[in-house]
Each structure stands twice: as C-alpha cells, then as structure tokens.
Scaffold this motif. Structure first.
Motif, PDB file in Angstrom:
ATOM      1  N   VAL A   1       0.815  -1.192  -0.076  1.00 30.18           N
ATOM      2  CA  VAL A   1      -0.017   0.087  -0.086  1.00 30.18           C
ATOM      3  C   VAL A   1       0.867   1.343  -0.031  1.00 30.18           C
ATOM      4  CG1 VAL A   1      -1.742   1.363   1.233  1.00 30.18           C
ATOM      5  CG2 VAL A   1      -1.877  -1.254   1.229  1.00 30.18           C
TER       6      VAL A   1
ATOM      7  N   ARG B   1      -8.192  -5.243  -4.728  1.00 29.44           N
ATOM      8  CA  ARG B   1      -7.701  -4.736  -3.506  1.00 29.44           C
ATOM      9  C   ARG B   1      -8.331  -3.603  -2.958  1.00 29.44           C
ATOM     10  NH1 ARG B   1      -1.301  -4.855  -3.817  1.00 29.44           N
ATOM     11  NH2 ARG B   1      -1.487  -4.340  -1.784  1.00 29.44           N
TER      12      ARG B   1
ATOM     13  N   ASP C   1      -7.323  -1.858   0.457  1.00 31.79           N
ATOM     14  CA  ASP C   1      -5.814  -1.411   0.195  1.00 31.79           C
ATOM     15  C   ASP C   1      -6.140  -0.029  -0.370  1.00 31.79           C
ATOM     16  OD1 ASP C   1      -4.795  -3.477   1.611  1.00 31.79           O
ATOM     17  OD2 ASP C   1      -4.015  -4.456  -0.217  1.00 31.79           O
TER      18      ASP C   1
END
Length: 113
Positions: free
Chosen positions: A10, A82, A85
């Motif tokens: 991230v 994701r 994230d």
C-alpha cells in the motif's frame, strides 16, 4: 512464493499509476466486475472484448498498480480486488469508478416539461 506474482505494498501505491490503469475501459470493466461479484474471478471468467494476450496485459497493469491481487488455485490464475488497500490509500476512488452506469445516464437526462 513460486508462481505468485509480486504485488506492491500500500505504501508503494502511486496515484498516477492507478489513474493510468483505470483510464482504460477494459481495465475499469475488470475492476467493476470484481467489485460487483464479491468473489475472486479467474482470468478466463471475465466478460471482456479482448484476446488472451491483451487480457494478460490488462491484468498486469492492474496488478502492478495495486488494484488487483493475483494468485493461483491449481492452474487457474485468480484475481481479487484490493478494495481495502485502495480505500486506505485513496479513499472514495473505487466508489467513484465502480458507480452504476444508470446513475450517469439519469444524471445527464434533461427534463421534458
């Protein structure tokens, strides 16, 4: 690690790279399909109008930008969004990208009255 491709952390997400990944309608479609499904999808399970090699390129761009995570189950390369994230790095971005198209159509409609 074996066949699992590398994914950015991230802290390594780059807004410019994410936006460039999302500018393509095929890649936005992949993201939207993952978001709508709520489950991981194999590469061959997407409804996209491109050949296998072009699809591979699109998945690579999305993975390298951090939008998707790829892993293998047997011989299938699976894809997951994701979202957590992305929401951490760029709050609201995926919500804006995955809004339902009918909202856009109704927003641009003019009154007939």
């Amino acid at each position: 690690m074996g066949r699992t491709p590398q994914h950015p952390l991230v802290s390594q997400f780059d807004l410019q790279q994410v936006l460039e990944a999302l500018v393509d309608p095929v890649r936005r479609s992949i993201v939207a399909q993952l978001d709508a499904s709520g489950v991981d999808i194999p590469c061959g399970g997407f409804d996209i109008p491109v050949g296998k090699s072009t699809a591979t390129h699109h998945f690579t761009v999305l993975r390298e930008a951090g939008l998707i995570r790829q892993y293998y189950v047997g011989t299938s390369r699976m894809n997951s969004l994701r979202r957590a994230d992305m929401d951490e790095a760029f709050p609201g971005l995926l919500d804006a990208v995955t809004r339902h198209p009918e909202r856009k159509a109704s927003h641009s409609a003019t009154p007939t009255g």
